[in-house]
Design an enzyme around this catalytic site. Structure first.
Site, mmCIF file in Angstrom:
data_model
loop_
_atom_site.group_PDB
_atom_site.id
_atom_site.type_symbol
_atom_site.label_atom_id
_atom_site.label_comp_id
_atom_site.label_asym_id
_atom_site.label_seq_id
_atom_site.Cartn_x
_atom_site.Cartn_y
_atom_site.Cartn_z
ATOM 1 N N GLU A 31 77.764 -19.550 -32.119
ATOM 2 C CA GLU A 31 77.293 -20.148 -33.374
ATOM 3 C C GLU A 31 77.484 -19.199 -34.551
ATOM 4 O OE1 GLU A 31 73.217 -19.738 -34.627
ATOM 5 O OE2 GLU A 31 72.605 -19.708 -32.520
ATOM 6 N N VAL A 113 72.420 -24.304 -33.335
ATOM 7 C CA VAL A 113 72.696 -24.671 -31.946
ATOM 8 C C VAL A 113 73.179 -26.109 -31.851
ATOM 9 C CG1 VAL A 113 71.617 -25.096 -29.696
ATOM 10 C CG2 VAL A 113 71.151 -22.969 -30.915
ATOM 11 N N ASP A 145 57.152 -31.397 -35.679
ATOM 12 C CA ASP A 145 58.237 -30.473 -36.002
ATOM 13 C C ASP A 145 58.901 -30.023 -34.703
ATOM 14 O OD1 ASP A 145 59.977 -28.656 -37.088
ATOM 15 O OD2 ASP A 145 58.461 -27.490 -38.154
ATOM 16 N N ASP A 149 67.813 -28.965 -31.765
ATOM 17 C CA ASP A 149 68.476 -28.351 -30.607
ATOM 18 C C ASP A 149 68.112 -29.105 -29.330
ATOM 19 O OD1 ASP A 149 69.156 -26.484 -32.508
ATOM 20 O OD2 ASP A 149 68.045 -24.819 -31.602
ATOM 21 N N LYS A 166 62.806 -19.387 -28.686
ATOM 22 C CA LYS A 166 62.309 -18.348 -29.586
ATOM 23 C C LYS A 166 60.803 -18.205 -29.416
ATOM 24 C CE LYS A 166 65.993 -18.890 -33.018
ATOM 25 N NZ LYS A 166 66.730 -20.023 -32.470
#
Length: 311
Positions: A31, A113, A145, A149, A166
């Site tokens: 990416e 992503v 939210d 991805d 993450k």
């Protein structure tokens, strides 16, 4: 930079990528958001080139994906990488939803992503290496939210090698969402789903693979079954590069509070959090980020080599 209207919707494959596709050589997509938004210049450019070199050293062909003047580039040149790196956060961050706008208006774009997966699939690339995926944000069950991805993994047949979700995210709900999307999730060499900066999330991985052969077999089976969705391979950060979990977690909590107080939301949240965490941890998180991306690139390249032999 303005693209010719006749060219705007054409994928521009580098000669190296085109040759690899024609001769069934192992390919690894990379990416570009990690270049524009992940770290400062010139460290972002240096890291991008080093990651490409890691891919080559392990027998595969790198294909960094970005949008230059409205044209999707599959396998960026050094000059294109430098262009994205120097412009940094001024380059628009491009998810699936942003592609029509960025291509139609002839803009530069750094692919996330989801957009990288989509463009890689259009080009015929089955393997994609990144740092970490997005997921369900903390409090996401209220705010809704949820990163694109996750839905991309549910509908685009590209295998994603990463260091897990993450660590600023709600990992248990992220795994639940992936299950709903029918995405096969496997941890590489561990029973626990990794948490980006940390090898530990407290969440058991749905599946475990221990070798490139096992991982490639999962991907091969998914394509043979024509499932039509992606597959997630989570590789723990190397032990030597793991930032102190307690230090990172404390920085995450502080940064989340600051983001809320400042009203930061949407696509701006993750870049703000990563920069804030980097500052609070004295650069430890950035160093760990670079090491985990290189580690993922090595693992993904090994798998890509085996996968190409299965085709």
């Amino acid at each position: 930079m303005q693209a010719q209207q006749s060219d705007v919707f054409q994928l521009k494959l580098s000669s190296e990528v085109q040759n690899a596709l024609e001769h069934n050589q192992p390919l690894v997509a990379l990416e570009s958001t990690i270049i524009s938004h992940g770290m400062p210049y010139p460290q972002n450019l240096e890291t991008a080139l080093e990651v490409e070199q890691v891919v080559r050293q392990h027998g595969a062909v790198p294909a960094t994906i970005a949008i230059i003047a409205g044209q999707p580039c599959i396998g960026c040149t050094k000059e294109q990488l430098e262009h994205i790196a120097q412009r940094g956060v001024a380059v628009r961050k491009v998810s699936r939803r942003d592609l029509p706008f960025v291509l139609g208006c002839g803009l530069d774009g750094a692919t996330t992503v989801s957009a990288t997966m989509l463009l890689a699939a259009r080009a015929g690339i089955k393997m994609f290496v990144t740092g970490g995926i997005g997921g369900v944000h903390r409090g996401g069950h209220i705010s809704m939210d949820v990163s694109a991805d996750l839905t991309e993994l549910g509908r685009t047949p590209v295998a994603v090698v990463c260091a897990g979700a993450k660590s600023v995210l709600d990992i248990p709900r992220t795994l639940e969402f992936l299950e709903t999307q029918g995405v096969c999730v496997a941890a590489y060499g561990t029973d626990e789903f990794p948490a980006f900066f940390s090898r530990h999330s407290g969440c058991k991985a749905p599946c475990r693979v221990d070798t490139p052969q096992q991982a490639a077999s999962l991907i091969h089976a998914s394509h043979k079954l024509q499932l039509g969705n992606g597959l997630l391979l989570a590789v723990p950060i190397p032990e030597a590069a793991e930032a102190q979990g307690a230090q990172i977690e404390a920085a995450i909590q502080e940064s989340l509070q600051e983001a809320e107080q400042r009203g930061i939301a949407g696509a701006e949240v993750t870049p703000f959090l990563l920069e804030s965490i980097r500052n609070k941890t004295g650069g430890a998180s950035l160093a760990a980020n670079i090491q985990l991306v290189k580690n993922n690139a090595a693992a993904g390249s090994h798998i890509a080599v085996v996968l190409a032999a299965l085709a």
